[in-house]
Design an enzyme around this catalytic site. Structure first.
Site, PDB file in Angstrom:
ATOM      1  N   HIS A   1       1.163  -1.548  -0.083  1.00 41.16           N
ATOM      2  CA  HIS A   1      -0.406  -0.203   0.079  1.00 41.16           C
ATOM      3  C   HIS A   1       0.879   1.375  -0.014  1.00 41.16           C
ATOM      4  O   HIS A   1       2.067   1.132   0.279  1.00 41.16           O
ATOM      5  CB  HIS A   1      -0.572   0.011   0.992  1.00 41.16           C
ATOM      6  CG  HIS A   1      -1.617  -1.001   0.982  1.00 41.16           C
ATOM      7  ND1 HIS A   1      -1.781  -2.534   0.780  1.00 41.16           N
ATOM      8  CD2 HIS A   1      -2.908  -0.671   0.652  1.00 41.16           C
ATOM      9  CE1 HIS A   1      -3.070  -2.793   0.980  1.00 41.16           C
ATOM     10  NE2 HIS A   1      -4.149  -2.047   1.169  1.00 41.16           N
TER      11      HIS A   1
ATOM     12  N   GLN B   1      -5.745   6.076  -6.488  1.00 40.04           N
ATOM     13  CA  GLN B   1      -6.143   7.968  -6.388  1.00 40.04           C
ATOM     14  C   GLN B   1      -7.104   8.267  -5.915  1.00 40.04           C
ATOM     15  O   GLN B   1      -7.819   9.220  -6.032  1.00 40.04           O
ATOM     16  CB  GLN B   1      -5.018   8.462  -8.182  1.00 40.04           C
ATOM     17  CG  GLN B   1      -5.132   9.139  -8.588  1.00 40.04           C
ATOM     18  CD  GLN B   1      -4.868  10.209  -8.410  1.00 40.04           C
ATOM     19  OE1 GLN B   1      -2.965   9.932  -8.507  1.00 40.04           O
ATOM     20  NE2 GLN B   1      -5.190  11.084  -7.860  1.00 40.04           N
ATOM     21  N   ARG B   2      -7.677   7.645  -6.869  1.00 41.25           N
ATOM     22  CA  ARG B   2      -9.333   8.035  -6.691  1.00 41.25           C
ATOM     23  C   ARG B   2      -9.783   8.636  -5.104  1.00 41.25           C
ATOM     24  O   ARG B   2     -10.311   8.685  -4.574  1.00 41.25           O
ATOM     25  CB  ARG B   2      -9.881   6.730  -7.165  1.00 41.25           C
ATOM     26  CG  ARG B   2     -11.488   7.011  -7.492  1.00 41.25           C
ATOM     27  CD  ARG B   2     -12.942   6.792  -9.259  1.00 41.25           C
ATOM     28  NE  ARG B   2     -12.331   6.037  -8.359  1.00 41.25           N
ATOM     29  CZ  ARG B   2     -12.278   4.387  -9.378  1.00 41.25           C
ATOM     30  NH1 ARG B   2     -10.919   4.273 -10.405  1.00 41.25           N
ATOM     31  NH2 ARG B   2     -12.059   3.200  -8.762  1.00 41.25           N
TER      32      ARG B   2
ATOM     33  N   GLN C   1      -7.508   8.492  -2.547  1.00 39.33           N
ATOM     34  CA  GLN C   1      -6.802   9.693  -2.061  1.00 39.33           C
ATOM     35  C   GLN C   1      -8.085  10.637  -2.334  1.00 39.33           C
ATOM     36  O   GLN C   1      -7.604  12.017  -1.281  1.00 39.33           O
ATOM     37  CB  GLN C   1      -5.482   9.293  -2.022  1.00 39.33           C
ATOM     38  CG  GLN C   1      -4.896   8.417  -1.676  1.00 39.33           C
ATOM     39  CD  GLN C   1      -3.803   8.895  -1.285  1.00 39.33           C
ATOM     40  OE1 GLN C   1      -2.540   9.000  -0.598  1.00 39.33           O
ATOM     41  NE2 GLN C   1      -3.049   7.373  -0.999  1.00 39.33           N
TER      42      GLN C   1
ATOM     43  N   PHE D   1       1.150   3.101   6.988  1.00 40.58           N
ATOM     44  CA  PHE D   1      -0.613   3.658   7.517  1.00 40.58           C
ATOM     45  C   PHE D   1      -1.196   3.088   6.351  1.00 40.58           C
ATOM     46  O   PHE D   1      -1.521   3.858   5.699  1.00 40.58           O
ATOM     47  CB  PHE D   1      -0.511   4.655   8.243  1.00 40.58           C
ATOM     48  CG  PHE D   1      -1.788   5.500   8.506  1.00 40.58           C
ATOM     49  CD1 PHE D   1      -2.128   4.854   9.894  1.00 40.58           C
ATOM     50  CD2 PHE D   1      -1.926   6.533   7.615  1.00 40.58           C
ATOM     51  CE1 PHE D   1      -3.163   5.198  10.650  1.00 40.58           C
ATOM     52  CE2 PHE D   1      -3.624   6.157   8.838  1.00 40.58           C
ATOM     53  CZ  PHE D   1      -3.767   6.041   9.882  1.00 40.58           C
TER      54      PHE D   1
ATOM     55  N   LEU E   1      -5.092   2.865   5.876  1.00 42.23           N
ATOM     56  CA  LEU E   1      -6.937   2.997   6.548  1.00 42.23           C
ATOM     57  C   LEU E   1      -7.842   3.739   5.434  1.00 42.23           C
ATOM     58  O   LEU E   1      -7.183   3.947   3.300  1.00 42.23           O
ATOM     59  CB  LEU E   1      -6.737   5.267   6.902  1.00 42.23           C
ATOM     60  CG  LEU E   1      -7.812   5.301   7.460  1.00 42.23           C
ATOM     61  CD1 LEU E   1      -8.308   4.892   8.890  1.00 42.23           C
ATOM     62  CD2 LEU E   1      -7.169   6.865   7.455  1.00 42.23           C
ATOM     63  N   ALA E   2      -8.923   3.561   4.951  1.00 44.59           N
ATOM     64  CA  ALA E   2     -10.049   3.942   3.889  1.00 44.59           C
ATOM     65  C   ALA E   2     -10.412   4.739   3.899  1.00 44.59           C
ATOM     66  O   ALA E   2     -11.351   5.351   4.862  1.00 44.59           O
ATOM     67  CB  ALA E   2     -11.158   2.590   4.539  1.00 44.59           C
TER      68      ALA E   2
END
EC number: 4.1.1.97
Lengths: 173, 173
Positions: free
Chosen positions: A67, A85-86, A88, A119, A121-122
């Site tokens: 990730h 990309q989408r 973030q 790290f 995270l969703a």
């Protein structure tokens, strides 16, 4: 897309479509194809998660290490996967000020040094303000607990990506 | 590259360098990083192979499914990884005539239909004439035996790729 269509895919098509449900781990989609036919999207998801859960700890850490950092170097360089990309971007991480970027970069580096993985995270389920707060909190968790938390986030991301592919409401998955 | 340098890499550098030792499976390199420090390249290789051997059968089939066909669509389209491109090119598979390409395409399709994964061969160790011959032979092997053979080829490819990265003679690895 419906499940009959999925069940009719050869492994090449399947990996093309589902290869990034788990970020940069087409191996997992390629393994899940062995379990077809799937009764529905929940069943498909279950096989992705079961594969992750059955890996040795090094393999689970390996998934995390595939990730990217949130708001990190890959975002700056434009080398994120389309999905990342989408995500973030949707979380507002592409429009941070220089101070916020620097703060996140420092927290990301501390986290990587402490746990040996980035790290995760969703981001779509958080606001941009929540990201550094959550990072600072998890930075102090015990390593075994943090590995479980991070894999839980991998699964949330996977569930959302599957929902996108099926055009489904993820709350109903 | 020497082993001290490898042992000093953070996981990001390590995956950048070793992420394609197993074709399109950066997860495996990312998992192997957990086992550092490595005493030498043989030790590093041992951890790659041990990870593969410990996977459930679906995961081992998944590794194979991340490989491209030899002289297949990805070669035509120019979407091979740099390592695969070099290997297929070195084996003469980029300069086949139309008849040879067609013959291989048919054998590849039969193989995929029979085993549920693509035909994998360490092409650098074969001549281009040996590829269709070996494909035709393995097409008739029992599935359990063929899975073992194919994973053996994955390991030969991995060994050669590690040797390239270390600038070593693969015969001495």
């Amino acid at each position: 897309m419906d499940i009959e269509k999925v069940n009719s895919m050869d492994f090449g098509e399947f990996v093309d479509v589902f290869g990034n449900v788990i970020e940069r781990c087409p191996l997992i989609a390629a393994a899940v194809w062995s379990q077809r036919p799937f009764s529905d999207v929940e069943d498909l998801e279950k096989h992705f998660f079961a594969f992750i859960d059955a890996l040795p700890q090094s393999g689970q850490e390996g998934i995390l290490r595939c990730h990217p950092d949130l708001a990190g170097r890959e975002l700056q360089r434009g080398t994120l996967t389309a999905e990342s990309q989408r995500e973030q971007s949707g979380a507002g991480l592409t429009s941070l000020g220089a101070d916020e970027r620097l703060q996140l970069a420092e927290l990301n580096a501390q986290y990587r040094a402490r746990f040996g993985f980035p790290f995760v995270l969703a981001a779509r389920l958080s606001g941009r303000a929540a990201v550094p707060r959550e990072l600072a909190r998890r930075l102090h968790c015990p390593p075994a607990q943090e590995l479980r938390t991070a894999l839980g986030e991998v699964k949330k991301i996977g569930r959302l990506r599957l929902a996108d592919l099926f055009g489904a409401d993820p709350a109903r998955l």
